[in-house]
Design a protein around this motif. Structure first.
Motif, PDB file in Angstrom:
ATOM      1  N   UNK A   7      -5.845  24.760  14.802  1.00 35.44           N
ATOM      2  CA  UNK A   7      -7.286  24.685  14.599  1.00 35.44           C
ATOM      3  C   UNK A   7      -7.815  23.307  14.977  1.00 35.44           C
ATOM      4  N   UNK A   8      -7.074  22.281  14.628  1.00 31.33           N
ATOM      5  CA  UNK A   8      -7.491  20.914  14.954  1.00 31.33           C
ATOM      6  C   UNK A   8      -7.586  20.743  16.465  1.00 31.33           C
ATOM      7  N   UNK A  16     -16.214  23.812  18.260  1.00 30.62           N
ATOM      8  CA  UNK A  16     -16.675  23.311  16.966  1.00 30.62           C
ATOM      9  C   UNK A  16     -16.574  24.385  15.880  1.00 30.62           C
ATOM     10  N   UNK A  17     -16.653  25.646  16.258  1.00 36.42           N
ATOM     11  CA  UNK A  17     -16.583  26.744  15.292  1.00 36.42           C
ATOM     12  C   UNK A  17     -15.214  26.838  14.622  1.00 36.42           C
ATOM     13  N   UNK A  18     -14.193  26.332  15.261  1.00 34.81           N
ATOM     14  CA  UNK A  18     -12.842  26.401  14.698  1.00 34.81           C
ATOM     15  C   UNK A  18     -12.734  25.580  13.411  1.00 34.81           C
ATOM     16  N   UNK A  19     -13.620  24.609  13.238  1.00 33.07           N
ATOM     17  CA  UNK A  19     -13.582  23.786  12.037  1.00 33.07           C
ATOM     18  C   UNK A  19     -13.879  24.612  10.791  1.00 33.07           C
ATOM     19  N   UNK A  21     -12.599  27.358   9.992  1.00 34.60           N
ATOM     20  CA  UNK A  21     -11.328  27.842   9.444  1.00 34.60           C
ATOM     21  C   UNK A  21     -10.697  26.799   8.524  1.00 34.60           C
ATOM     22  N   UNK A  22     -10.784  25.546   8.920  1.00 35.53           N
ATOM     23  CA  UNK A  22     -10.234  24.463   8.101  1.00 35.53           C
ATOM     24  C   UNK A  22     -11.033  24.354   6.795  1.00 35.53           C
ATOM     25  N   UNK A  23     -12.354  24.408   6.915  1.00 36.21           N
ATOM     26  CA  UNK A  23     -13.199  24.321   5.720  1.00 36.21           C
ATOM     27  C   UNK A  23     -12.879  25.470   4.767  1.00 36.21           C
ATOM     28  N   UNK A  24     -12.818  26.677   5.291  1.00 37.10           N
ATOM     29  CA  UNK A  24     -12.550  27.843   4.438  1.00 37.10           C
ATOM     30  C   UNK A  24     -11.196  27.753   3.749  1.00 37.10           C
ATOM     31  N   UNK A  25     -10.236  27.191   4.446  1.00 33.92           N
ATOM     32  CA  UNK A  25      -8.889  27.099   3.879  1.00 33.92           C
ATOM     33  C   UNK A  25      -8.819  26.088   2.729  1.00 33.92           C
ATOM     34  N   UNK A  26      -9.547  24.982   2.844  1.00 32.73           N
ATOM     35  CA  UNK A  26      -9.383  23.879   1.894  1.00 32.73           C
ATOM     36  C   UNK A  26     -10.571  23.630   0.967  1.00 32.73           C
ATOM     37  N   UNK A  27     -11.667  24.327   1.151  1.00 35.08           N
ATOM     38  CA  UNK A  27     -12.881  23.990   0.399  1.00 35.08           C
ATOM     39  C   UNK A  27     -12.705  24.142  -1.113  1.00 35.08           C
ATOM     40  N   UNK A  28     -12.051  25.189  -1.569  1.00 34.47           N
ATOM     41  CA  UNK A  28     -11.920  25.393  -3.016  1.00 34.47           C
ATOM     42  C   UNK A  28     -11.022  24.343  -3.660  1.00 34.47           C
ATOM     43  N   UNK A  29      -9.907  24.025  -3.005  1.00 30.26           N
ATOM     44  CA  UNK A  29      -8.995  23.011  -3.550  1.00 30.26           C
ATOM     45  C   UNK A  29      -9.671  21.642  -3.583  1.00 30.26           C
ATOM     46  N   UNK A  55     -14.047  14.040   7.401  1.00 33.64           N
ATOM     47  CA  UNK A  55     -12.790  14.540   7.973  1.00 33.64           C
ATOM     48  C   UNK A  55     -13.025  14.969   9.419  1.00 33.64           C
ATOM     49  N   UNK A  56     -14.137  15.670   9.662  1.00 34.37           N
ATOM     50  CA  UNK A  56     -14.466  16.126  11.011  1.00 34.37           C
ATOM     51  C   UNK A  56     -14.602  14.935  11.958  1.00 34.37           C
TER      52      UNK A  56
END
Length: 188
Positions: A7-8, A16-19, A21-29, A55-56
């Motif tokens: 994804x990175x 830019x839309x691939x970011x 996926x990163x947000x969705x994966x880590x946002x809750x933690x 981070x972006x």
């Protein structure tokens, strides 16, 4: 993780839309961690958004030599600590919705639990920001000394020293005030 690295690479190559996926994966933690630091849902939401922007912006600096999640947490926590210093965030109590917590069969147990949690929150809130962060990372997020060292960019010995000092301060407060954490006052 390999998935994170893919994804990175997509983000860095212009997708830019691939970011998302990163947000969705880590946002809750990340939200849970920052909420524990600020104890204020509004501030935590703002800081999470700002942290993901940070981070972006720094994504090109990630070299895939260590865990992406640890790198991301380090950037986010550093951002939060910078904001704490800049804005002198004051922690606010997050009140528990008593209607959801109350157990009619054991009201005294519920009351004692809430009082104990409030005292623990006060003890932690009284600590300096750096010690508070280390206490939360160690005991709430259950990170090892080396993981905290990586996130905070402090030597492991400094992490241990700050943790020790924080516990000493909490013990001293318990000795003065009394309360539910008698185990802290027994110099363990």
């Amino acid at each position: 993780m390999e998935e994170d690295w893919q994804w990175i690479q997509e983000v860095l190559s212009g997708n830019k839309q691939a970011y998302a996926h990163i947000i969705n994966k880590y946002k809750n933690q990340l939200y849970a961690t920052i909420l524990r630091m600020t104890r204020n849902p509004h501030n935590a939401q703002d800081l999470v958004q700002e942290a993901f922007i940070k981070v972006y912006q720094q994504l090109g600096k990630y070299d895939n030599k260590g865990s992406f999640s640890k790198w991301m947490y380090r950037v986010a926590i550093n951002h939060c600590m910078d904001e704490f210093r800049k804005k002198s965030y004051k922690m606010k109590q997050v009140e528990i919705n008593e209607e959801k917590v109350v157990n009619p069969n054991h009201p005294e147990v519920i009351f004692l639990k809430k009082e104990k949690n409030r005292q623990l929150e006060r003890l932690i809130a009284a600590l300096p920001e750096d010690e508070r962060m280390i206490i939360l990372l160690r005991y709430v997020n259950e990170l090892s000394y080396s993981e905290i060292s990586e996130l905070s960019e402090l030597p492991v010995s400094s992490v241990r020293n700050k943790l020790h000092r924080a516990k000493q301060k909490m013990r001293a407060s318990v000795k003065l005030e009394g309360g539910y954490f008698h185990e802290l006052s027994n110099d363990r």
